[in-house]
Write an enzyme that holds these catalytic residues in place. Structure first.
Site, PDB file in Angstrom:
ATOM      1  CE  LYS A  98      -4.478   1.054   0.575  1.00 48.37           C
ATOM      2  NZ  LYS A  98      -5.679   0.377   0.118  1.00 48.37           N
TER       3      LYS A  98
HETATM    4  P1  NAD Z   1     -13.784   8.063  -1.416  1.00 49.78           P
HETATM    5  O1  NAD Z   1     -12.745   9.078  -1.218  1.00 49.78           O
HETATM    6  O2  NAD Z   1     -14.490   7.954  -2.727  1.00 49.78           O
HETATM    7  O3  NAD Z   1     -14.925   8.233  -0.315  1.00 49.78           O
HETATM    8  C1  NAD Z   1     -14.658   8.405   1.033  1.00 49.78           C
HETATM    9  C2  NAD Z   1     -15.847   9.127   1.627  1.00 49.78           C
HETATM   10  O4  NAD Z   1     -15.665   9.184   3.049  1.00 49.78           O
HETATM   11  C3  NAD Z   1     -16.010  10.557   1.145  1.00 49.78           C
HETATM   12  O5  NAD Z   1     -17.370  10.804   0.895  1.00 49.78           O
HETATM   13  C4  NAD Z   1     -15.521  11.382   2.331  1.00 49.78           C
HETATM   14  O6  NAD Z   1     -16.104  12.669   2.376  1.00 49.78           O
HETATM   15  C5  NAD Z   1     -15.979  10.495   3.458  1.00 49.78           C
HETATM   16  N1  NAD Z   1     -15.349  10.739   4.741  1.00 49.78           N
HETATM   17  C6  NAD Z   1     -14.052  10.976   5.015  1.00 49.78           C
HETATM   18  N2  NAD Z   1     -13.891  11.157   6.341  1.00 49.78           N
HETATM   19  C7  NAD Z   1     -15.111  11.009   6.892  1.00 49.78           C
HETATM   20  C8  NAD Z   1     -15.600  11.086   8.219  1.00 49.78           C
HETATM   21  N3  NAD Z   1     -14.781  11.332   9.233  1.00 49.78           N
HETATM   22  N4  NAD Z   1     -16.930  10.884   8.439  1.00 49.78           N
HETATM   23  C9  NAD Z   1     -17.765  10.623   7.421  1.00 49.78           C
HETATM   24  N5  NAD Z   1     -17.359  10.549   6.134  1.00 49.78           N
HETATM   25  C10 NAD Z   1     -16.046  10.740   5.884  1.00 49.78           C
HETATM   26  O7  NAD Z   1     -13.110   6.676  -0.988  1.00 49.78           O
HETATM   27  P2  NAD Z   1     -13.606   5.222  -1.349  1.00 49.78           P
HETATM   28  O8  NAD Z   1     -12.888   4.754  -2.547  1.00 49.78           O
HETATM   29  O9  NAD Z   1     -15.086   5.162  -1.325  1.00 49.78           O
HETATM   30  O10 NAD Z   1     -13.012   4.395  -0.131  1.00 49.78           O
HETATM   31  C11 NAD Z   1     -13.675   4.378   1.123  1.00 49.78           C
HETATM   32  C12 NAD Z   1     -13.033   3.342   2.020  1.00 49.78           C
HETATM   33  O11 NAD Z   1     -13.150   2.053   1.409  1.00 49.78           O
HETATM   34  C13 NAD Z   1     -11.550   3.534   2.293  1.00 49.78           C
HETATM   35  O12 NAD Z   1     -11.253   3.072   3.593  1.00 49.78           O
HETATM   36  C14 NAD Z   1     -10.895   2.616   1.300  1.00 49.78           C
HETATM   37  O13 NAD Z   1      -9.627   2.189   1.716  1.00 49.78           O
HETATM   38  C15 NAD Z   1     -11.863   1.470   1.305  1.00 49.78           C
HETATM   39  N6  NAD Z   1     -11.796   0.668   0.089  1.00 49.78           N
HETATM   40  C16 NAD Z   1     -12.027   1.235  -1.115  1.00 49.78           C
HETATM   41  C17 NAD Z   1     -11.969   0.443  -2.241  1.00 49.78           C
HETATM   42  C18 NAD Z   1     -12.302   0.990  -3.603  1.00 49.78           C
HETATM   43  O14 NAD Z   1     -12.395   0.202  -4.524  1.00 49.78           O
HETATM   44  N7  NAD Z   1     -12.532   2.269  -3.776  1.00 49.78           N
HETATM   45  C19 NAD Z   1     -11.630  -0.909  -2.137  1.00 49.78           C
HETATM   46  C20 NAD Z   1     -11.426  -1.448  -0.874  1.00 49.78           C
HETATM   47  C21 NAD Z   1     -11.506  -0.642   0.245  1.00 49.78           C
END
Ligand code: NAD
Length: 418
Positions: A98
């Protein structure tokens, strides 16, 4: 870290063996970490990014590049370690790694040229780190991955280098995992499969709270809602909304990328949390709570307030391990383990990596719809639901031992790391 003036160049320093514990205080386990790569400005020695390569047993390490102003080596390590287990559990031929870049995604969204420069310098710095393949994560997207791919192509002298970035736009041969909601599709497969095992649980009519209405949070809301669930709560960094009769998810999907995000919501909501109150959304009653933002949002400090029946872990490491055991034992909450249920994105990344070098496989992936979305949705659904079934069946066969969902997920991943 504040957004400071970009340096002229970034360099990579590889830290290995005992130095990892000495310099960063990271734990040492039987699986990793193997290397920490510090990406720094040679002019000032200021660190701009870190890569953690946790484990290479199944192949070169693959994991997302996160951009956040407060990223730490510990956070990147925690995520890299989760990738080791995620990739093994999904039987992918890749190891766990990562990376994290210090930067405010909001600032860089408004200053795209600076972001391009930073991502390009990051790619140039990690090119010699042959055992790490970057994909998208919070704060980075398919365009950033294309930029990394192109930078690698320039350094390699030719494309099809098999080094990523992966998760690129489909027009350039990529599989846009966020645009297609593939991680959410895996979460959906997990929720569908849980209906076979969780007494009395059915998606239809269930109440859902999504913490983090982003690329994972938004499409899982849409998928569950399409099956009759009621999205009673949703939050982003700007606001947390709660309405027992359900939120208007079409409006949420429309405004989520606008400045101010969910705070611009005009639909019906009984409560709107902001600022320090944002996490309180997670304390409201629901059947499924989907944490889909940052790590460690459910800890001993708020565990007693959680009133969900299932925690479907979209985010990586959203609940600390001790709290998970407590939630399951004391409150009977099923914590469906992150690295099992949110593997959809990395399954697509691994497929794209293979497609870059294996044309017959690329043709097979694209055969049904010309793009690969149908193939990937089936692959993600099958992989996640098979693993969820396997975990429930292991839990059933060892039910006297008070083991948790995570205990079983770890056992399954470790079997596949052998
Ligand atoms: P993203 O940036 O698209 O969305 C994250 C969201 O969380 C945003 O809407 C942001 O405003 C919100 N956020 C941030 N801090 C916050 C808080 N304190 N309270 C409430 N909302 C908050 O990211 P994503 O791609 O959707 O990823 C989200 C999570 O899922 C991460 O932990 C990421 O590691 C995990 N993840 C993502 C993927 C993927 O394919 N995108 C795959 C596996 C895991």
């Amino acid at each position: 870290m504040e957004n400071t003036k970009l340096p002229a160049k970034l360099k990579a320093e590889i830290i290995e063996n005992g130095e990892i514990q000495k310099q960063f205080g990271l734990p040492k386990t039987e699986f990793g970490p193997l290397k920490v790569v510090r990406i720094f400005d040679p002019g000032t020695n200021q660190a701009w990014a870190f890569v953690v390569i946790d484990n290479l047993k199944r192949g070169p390490s693959l994991g997302g590049t996160r951009m956040a102003p407060d990223i730490s080596v510990l956070e990147v390590y925690g995520l890299a370690s989760a990738m080791t287990f995620k990739n093994a559990a999904a039987r992918l031929p890749i190891g766990g790694g990562k990376s994290g870049i210090f930067g405010d995604p909001v600032y860089y969204r408004e200053n795209p040229e600076e972001k391009k420069r930073l991502i390009t310098m990051f790619a140039e710095a990690i090119w010699p780190v042959k055992d790490y393949i970057p994909g998208p994560d919070m704060g980075t997207d398919e365009q950033d991955m294309q930029l990394i791919y192109d930078t690698f192509t320039g350094l390699n002298g030719a494309p099809n280098h098999g080094r990523g970035g992966v998760g690129r736009p489909p027009a350039n041969g990529g599989l846009p995992l966020d645009e297609w909601g593939l991680t959410a599709h895996g979460l959906y497969a997990a929720a569908k499969t849980a209906q076979e095992y969780e007494p009395g649980f059915s998606i239809k009519g269930s109440r859902i709270i999504i913490q983090g209405f982003g690329n994972v949070g938004c499409p899982i809301a849409e998928k569950l809602s399409a099956d009759g669930a009621i999205i009673v709560g949703a939050s982003d960094i700007n606001a947390g909304l709660f309405n027992p009769g359900g939120l208007d998810i079409e409006e949420l999907a429309r405004i989520r990328k606008e400045k101010g995000g969910l705070s611009r919501y005009h639909g019906k909501a009984e409560i709107m949390f902001t600022g320090k109150e944002l996490p309180s959304l997670m304390n409201l009653p629901c059947d499924i709570l989907v944490p889909a933002a940052r790590p460690n949002v459910i800890t001993a400090a708020n565990a007693d307030s959680i009133r969900a029946k299932i925690i479907l872990q979209g985010a990586n490491n959203p609940v600390d391990k001790a709290t998970e055991s407590w939630l399951q034992e004391k409150k009977g909450i099923a914590c469906m383990t992150d690295f099992i249920v949110n593997a959809g994105g990395v399954i697509a990344c691994a497929a794209e990596l293979r497609m870059d070098k294996d044309m017959p496989y690329a043709e097979e992936v694209r055969e049904e719809d010309g793009l690969g979305r149908a193939f990937l949705e089936k692959l993600v659904y099958q992989t996640v639901s098979d693993n969820v079934r396997e975990i429930y069946s292991r839990l059933k066969s060892e039910k006297d031992k008070k083991l948790t969902w995570r205990d079983m997920a770890m056992a399954l991943a470790k079997d596949r790391l052998k």
